[in-house]
Scaffold this motif. Structure first.
Motif, PDB file in Angstrom:
ATOM      1  N   GLY A   5      84.753  57.171   1.204  1.00  0.00           N
ATOM      2  CA  GLY A   5      85.993  57.022   1.972  1.00  0.00           C
ATOM      3  C   GLY A   5      86.374  58.319   2.647  1.00  0.00           C
ATOM      4  O   GLY A   5      86.357  59.372   2.029  1.00  0.00           O
ATOM      5  N   VAL A   6      86.684  58.225   3.930  1.00  0.00           N
ATOM      6  CA  VAL A   6      87.028  59.422   4.697  1.00  0.00           C
ATOM      7  C   VAL A   6      88.325  59.174   5.451  1.00  0.00           C
ATOM      8  O   VAL A   6      88.537  58.104   6.030  1.00  0.00           O
ATOM      9  N   ARG A   7      89.168  60.193   5.432  1.00  0.00           N
ATOM     10  CA  ARG A   7      90.477  60.109   6.079  1.00  0.00           C
ATOM     11  C   ARG A   7      90.332  60.207   7.596  1.00  0.00           C
ATOM     12  O   ARG A   7      89.520  60.983   8.090  1.00  0.00           O
ATOM     13  N   GLY A   8      91.112  59.427   8.308  1.00  0.00           N
ATOM     14  CA  GLY A   8      91.137  59.534   9.772  1.00  0.00           C
ATOM     15  C   GLY A   8      89.949  58.844  10.415  1.00  0.00           C
ATOM     16  O   GLY A   8      89.000  58.437   9.751  1.00  0.00           O
ATOM     17  N   ASN A   9      90.045  58.735  11.721  1.00  0.00           N
ATOM     18  CA  ASN A   9      88.971  58.068  12.456  1.00  0.00           C
ATOM     19  C   ASN A   9      88.128  59.067  13.225  1.00  0.00           C
ATOM     20  O   ASN A   9      88.612  60.115  13.622  1.00  0.00           O
ATOM     21  N   ALA A  10      86.889  58.713  13.449  1.00  0.00           N
ATOM     22  CA  ALA A  10      86.018  59.566  14.253  1.00  0.00           C
ATOM     23  C   ALA A  10      85.869  58.925  15.622  1.00  0.00           C
ATOM     24  O   ALA A  10      86.062  57.720  15.770  1.00  0.00           O
ATOM     25  N   GLU A  11      85.531  59.738  16.612  1.00  0.00           N
ATOM     26  CA  GLU A  11      85.270  59.150  17.926  1.00  0.00           C
ATOM     27  C   GLU A  11      83.953  58.395  17.860  1.00  0.00           C
ATOM     28  O   GLU A  11      83.050  58.748  17.115  1.00  0.00           O
ATOM     29  N   LYS A  12      83.860  57.369  18.706  1.00  0.00           N
ATOM     30  CA  LYS A  12      82.671  56.520  18.666  1.00  0.00           C
ATOM     31  C   LYS A  12      81.406  57.321  18.934  1.00  0.00           C
ATOM     32  O   LYS A  12      81.347  58.070  19.922  1.00  0.00           O
ATOM     33  N   PRO A  13      80.373  57.132  18.129  1.00  0.00           N
ATOM     34  CA  PRO A  13      79.085  57.762  18.437  1.00  0.00           C
ATOM     35  C   PRO A  13      78.539  57.229  19.768  1.00  0.00           C
ATOM     36  O   PRO A  13      78.943  56.158  20.229  1.00  0.00           O
ATOM     37  N   ILE A  14      77.623  57.992  20.359  1.00  0.00           N
ATOM     38  CA  ILE A  14      77.049  57.599  21.655  1.00  0.00           C
ATOM     39  C   ILE A  14      75.555  57.344  21.459  1.00  0.00           C
ATOM     40  O   ILE A  14      74.826  58.232  21.000  1.00  0.00           O
ATOM     41  N   VAL A  15      75.130  56.137  21.794  1.00  0.00           N
ATOM     42  CA  VAL A  15      73.705  55.800  21.703  1.00  0.00           C
ATOM     43  C   VAL A  15      73.121  55.878  23.113  1.00  0.00           C
ATOM     44  O   VAL A  15      73.624  55.224  24.037  1.00  0.00           O
ATOM     45  N   ILE A  16      72.078  56.703  23.291  1.00  0.00           N
ATOM     46  CA  ILE A  16      71.431  56.808  24.600  1.00  0.00           C
ATOM     47  C   ILE A  16      69.984  56.343  24.482  1.00  0.00           C
ATOM     48  O   ILE A  16      69.225  56.840  23.650  1.00  0.00           O
ATOM     49  N   SER A  17      69.638  55.353  25.307  1.00  0.00           N
ATOM     50  CA  SER A  17      68.253  54.857  25.324  1.00  0.00           C
ATOM     51  C   SER A  17      67.722  54.923  26.749  1.00  0.00           C
ATOM     52  O   SER A  17      68.479  55.053  27.710  1.00  0.00           O
ATOM     53  N   GLY A  18      66.428  54.791  26.851  1.00  0.00           N
ATOM     54  CA  GLY A  18      65.791  54.793  28.170  1.00  0.00           C
ATOM     55  C   GLY A  18      64.322  55.102  27.991  1.00  0.00           C
ATOM     56  O   GLY A  18      63.917  55.604  26.934  1.00  0.00           O
ATOM     57  N   PRO A  19      63.504  54.815  28.988  1.00  0.00           N
ATOM     58  CA  PRO A  19      62.064  55.040  28.821  1.00  0.00           C
ATOM     59  C   PRO A  19      61.736  56.527  28.675  1.00  0.00           C
ATOM     60  O   PRO A  19      62.506  57.391  29.116  1.00  0.00           O
ATOM     61  N   SER A  20      60.611  56.766  28.070  1.00  0.00           N
ATOM     62  CA  SER A  20      60.141  58.140  27.876  1.00  0.00           C
ATOM     63  C   SER A  20      60.024  58.844  29.234  1.00  0.00           C
ATOM     64  O   SER A  20      59.461  58.295  30.176  1.00  0.00           O
ATOM     65  N   GLY A  21      60.593  60.029  29.337  1.00  0.00           N
ATOM     66  CA  GLY A  21      60.481  60.828  30.555  1.00  0.00           C
ATOM     67  C   GLY A  21      61.605  60.623  31.546  1.00  0.00           C
ATOM     68  O   GLY A  21      61.663  61.272  32.588  1.00  0.00           O
ATOM     69  N   VAL A  22      62.560  59.728  31.228  1.00  0.00           N
ATOM     70  CA  VAL A  22      63.632  59.436  32.191  1.00  0.00           C
ATOM     71  C   VAL A  22      64.658  60.580  32.281  1.00  0.00           C
ATOM     72  O   VAL A  22      65.380  60.707  33.262  1.00  0.00           O
ATOM     73  N   GLY A  23      64.731  61.384  31.210  1.00  0.00           N
ATOM     74  CA  GLY A  23      65.679  62.507  31.231  1.00  0.00           C
ATOM     75  C   GLY A  23      66.756  62.445  30.160  1.00  0.00           C
ATOM     76  O   GLY A  23      67.748  63.169  30.231  1.00  0.00           O
ATOM     77  N   LYS A  24      66.572  61.626  29.127  1.00  0.00           N
ATOM     78  CA  LYS A  24      67.579  61.498  28.050  1.00  0.00           C
ATOM     79  C   LYS A  24      67.816  62.848  27.376  1.00  0.00           C
ATOM     80  O   LYS A  24      68.946  63.301  27.234  1.00  0.00           O
ATOM     81  N   GLY A  25      66.700  63.473  26.979  1.00  0.00           N
ATOM     82  CA  GLY A  25      66.796  64.760  26.279  1.00  0.00           C
ATOM     83  C   GLY A  25      67.477  65.819  27.145  1.00  0.00           C
ATOM     84  O   GLY A  25      68.294  66.604  26.651  1.00  0.00           O
ATOM     85  N   THR A  26      67.155  65.796  28.431  1.00  0.00           N
ATOM     86  CA  THR A  26      67.728  66.775  29.362  1.00  0.00           C
ATOM     87  C   THR A  26      69.242  66.580  29.457  1.00  0.00           C
ATOM     88  O   THR A  26      70.014  67.549  29.381  1.00  0.00           O
ATOM     89  N   LEU A  27      69.663  65.330  29.600  1.00  0.00           N
ATOM     90  CA  LEU A  27      71.102  65.030  29.726  1.00  0.00           C
ATOM     91  C   LEU A  27      71.855  65.387  28.439  1.00  0.00           C
ATOM     92  O   LEU A  27      72.946  65.958  28.478  1.00  0.00           O
ATOM     93  N   ILE A  28      71.239  65.068  27.309  1.00  0.00           N
ATOM     94  CA  ILE A  28      71.889  65.373  26.021  1.00  0.00           C
ATOM     95  C   ILE A  28      72.012  66.884  25.841  1.00  0.00           C
ATOM     96  O   ILE A  28      73.054  67.397  25.410  1.00  0.00           O
ATOM     97  N   ALA A  29      70.961  67.601  26.233  1.00  0.00           N
ATOM     98  CA  ALA A  29      70.991  69.073  26.107  1.00  0.00           C
ATOM     99  C   ALA A  29      72.106  69.662  26.987  1.00  0.00           C
ATOM    100  O   ALA A  29      72.794  70.609  26.578  1.00  0.00           O
TER     101      ALA A  29
END
Ligand code: GDP
Ligand code: ADP
Length: 391
Positions: free
Chosen positions: A133-157
């Motif tokens: 049990g944890v007090r308070g709410n957290a902001e929604k996690p963000i799931v990022i998908s896409g084909p390999s090489g599209v730039g997910k890692g770059t955008l996250i960085a």
């Protein structure tokens, strides 16, 4: 499952265990707690299968007069000197540790929640699951998908660089080999297949999938560690993983990143220079199906096109609701201080914890559970806590 009576805590002293044949291994001075739901008693105490770091759970069925030890999923509280327990709605038991560290007091044992029911069906045996049990709410996690090489890692960085205190990356486990610049524990937890499979069986993963011939997965702990630190969690996972997360108790924002064309995707993969020709071919073959699934599966509420990187980055910030003036997120992650000795009463969605003992200052703590969310296999969040002077 119906609501339990208002006050429902039953302590079982050590001495009773042997005579009752409970068979729960307890340390001297430890007290176990049992709660009854229907025809079953859940005894919480001692340790689990001899592991001193894991609190034990045993079930007694009144009809058959038999004891069983369920499979316990998730990471539970460590054994301590005693517990208060109260049956809540939706097959959960609230367990309050006595005399424990302030940020480690409130736990939920799920005995008949949707997650537990699903796992019971999957594993074909009795299952219970712990959720902290944890007090308070957290902001929604963000799931990022896409084909390999599209730039997910770059955008996250880019996001992590611009807002280092705001976002944290969920470090996945994978059985693929590290690339030359990748660090274990930072980019991935590079893992042996047999080890990872065992941990998946032990219920430690939120999701997992076989991608491009390797096993990838998000451990529950990877997400919770980021959220506990007050940061918003980012997951870079494939479409199968996103589908599993969507079906889980994790309430997330789902984003799919598309390339401007297959030709551009191929050029980016080659220019990155991290894969062999064979691996590039495999990734390109998988990309088409992935893009199709991403665009049509209904999983993703936002689809971004990564043609111009800066523009795509701006769109990403828009869909996750941040702009340059956005404040650093104010997630409340501090612990909960509960009195060592107390009585517990349940009134609707509120749990009243009244301190007992000599140093009592007539303080009553009110745990408001009306807005709790999440739950096993992750944390139970949204607990509101207030102190009321009852004198
Ligand atoms: N389901 C799932 N997919 C993952 C996870 N981690 C990474 N992936 C996906 O696995 C695929 C391959 O990742 P990686 O080997 O790093 O290659 P890259 O995408 O070309 O950089 C990508 O689609 C990732 O999004 C995970 O924990 N779970
Ligand atoms: N919009 C873009 N235009 C051109 N190149 C890009 C763009 N976005 C990313 N790249 C490059 O494409 C390659 C693959 O990006 P990466 O972030 O590793 O993709 P992913 O994580 O989706 O596999 C990297 O070399 C990266 O610098």
């Amino acid at each position: 499952m119906g609501e339990a009576p208002a006050f429902f805590v039953d302590h079982l002293e050590n001495g009773q265990h042997t005579s009752n044949g409970f068979g729960v291994k307890t340390e001297p001075g430890h007290r176990d707690t049992s709660v009854q739901i229907g025809d079953r008693s859940y005894v919480i105490g001692g340790n689990h299968e001899g592991n001193p770091l894991f609190l034990g759970v045993q079930i007694h069925d009144k009809n058959t007069n038999k004891w069983s030890t369920p499979t316990v999923l998730g990471t539970g509280p460590k054994p301590c000197k005693g517990y208060s327990a109260i049956v809540l709605k939706q097959g959960r038991i609230l367990v309050i540790k006595k005399g424990s560290a302030s940020d480690d007091s409130i736990w939920f044992l799920e005995v008949d929640s949707p997650f537990v029911r699903e796992q019971r069906k999957l594993l074909g045996r009795e299952v219970v699951a712990w959720s902290k049990g944890v007090r308070g709410n957290a902001e929604k996690p963000i799931v990022i998908s896409g084909p390999s090489g599209v730039g997910k890692g770059t955008l996250i960085a880019m996001l992590m660089k611009e807002f280092p205190s705001m976002f944290g990356f969920s470090v996945s486990h994978t059985t693929r080999s590290p690339r030359c610049m990748e660090e274990n524990g930072v980019h991935y937890h590079f893992t042996d297949k047999t080890v990872m499979e065992k941990e998946i069986n032990d219920g430690k993963f939120l999701e997992f999938a076989s991608v491009h011939g390797n096993l990838y997965g998000t451990s529950i702990e990877s997400v919770e560690v980021v959220t506990d630190s007050g940061k918003r969690c980012i997951l870079d996972i494939d479409v199968q993983g996103a589908r599993s997360v969507k079906a889980s108790s994790l309430d997330a924002v789902f984003i799919f990143v598309c390339p401007p064309s297959m030709k551009e995707l191929e050029d980016r993969l080659r220019a990155r220079g991290t894969e062999t020709e064979e691996q590039i071919q495999k990734r390109l073959r998988n990309a088409e199906a992935e893009i199709k699934a991403g665009e049509s599966s209904g999983i993703f509420e936002h689809i971004l096109y990564n043609d111009n990187l800066e523009e795509c980055y701006k769109n990403l910030k828009n869909v996750i609701g941040i702009n340059d003036e956005a404040p650093v997120n104010g997630v409340e992650v501090e612990g909960i201080s509960l009195p060592k000795e107390h009585t517990v009463t349940k009134v609707e969605d509120k749990i009243l914890i009244q301190e007992t003992g000599e140093s009592t200052k007539n303080n009553m703590i009110v745990l408001d559970l009306s807005s709790i969310n999440g739950g096993a296999p992750g944390r139970t969040r949204g607990i509101v806590l207030d102190t009321v002077n009852s004198s």
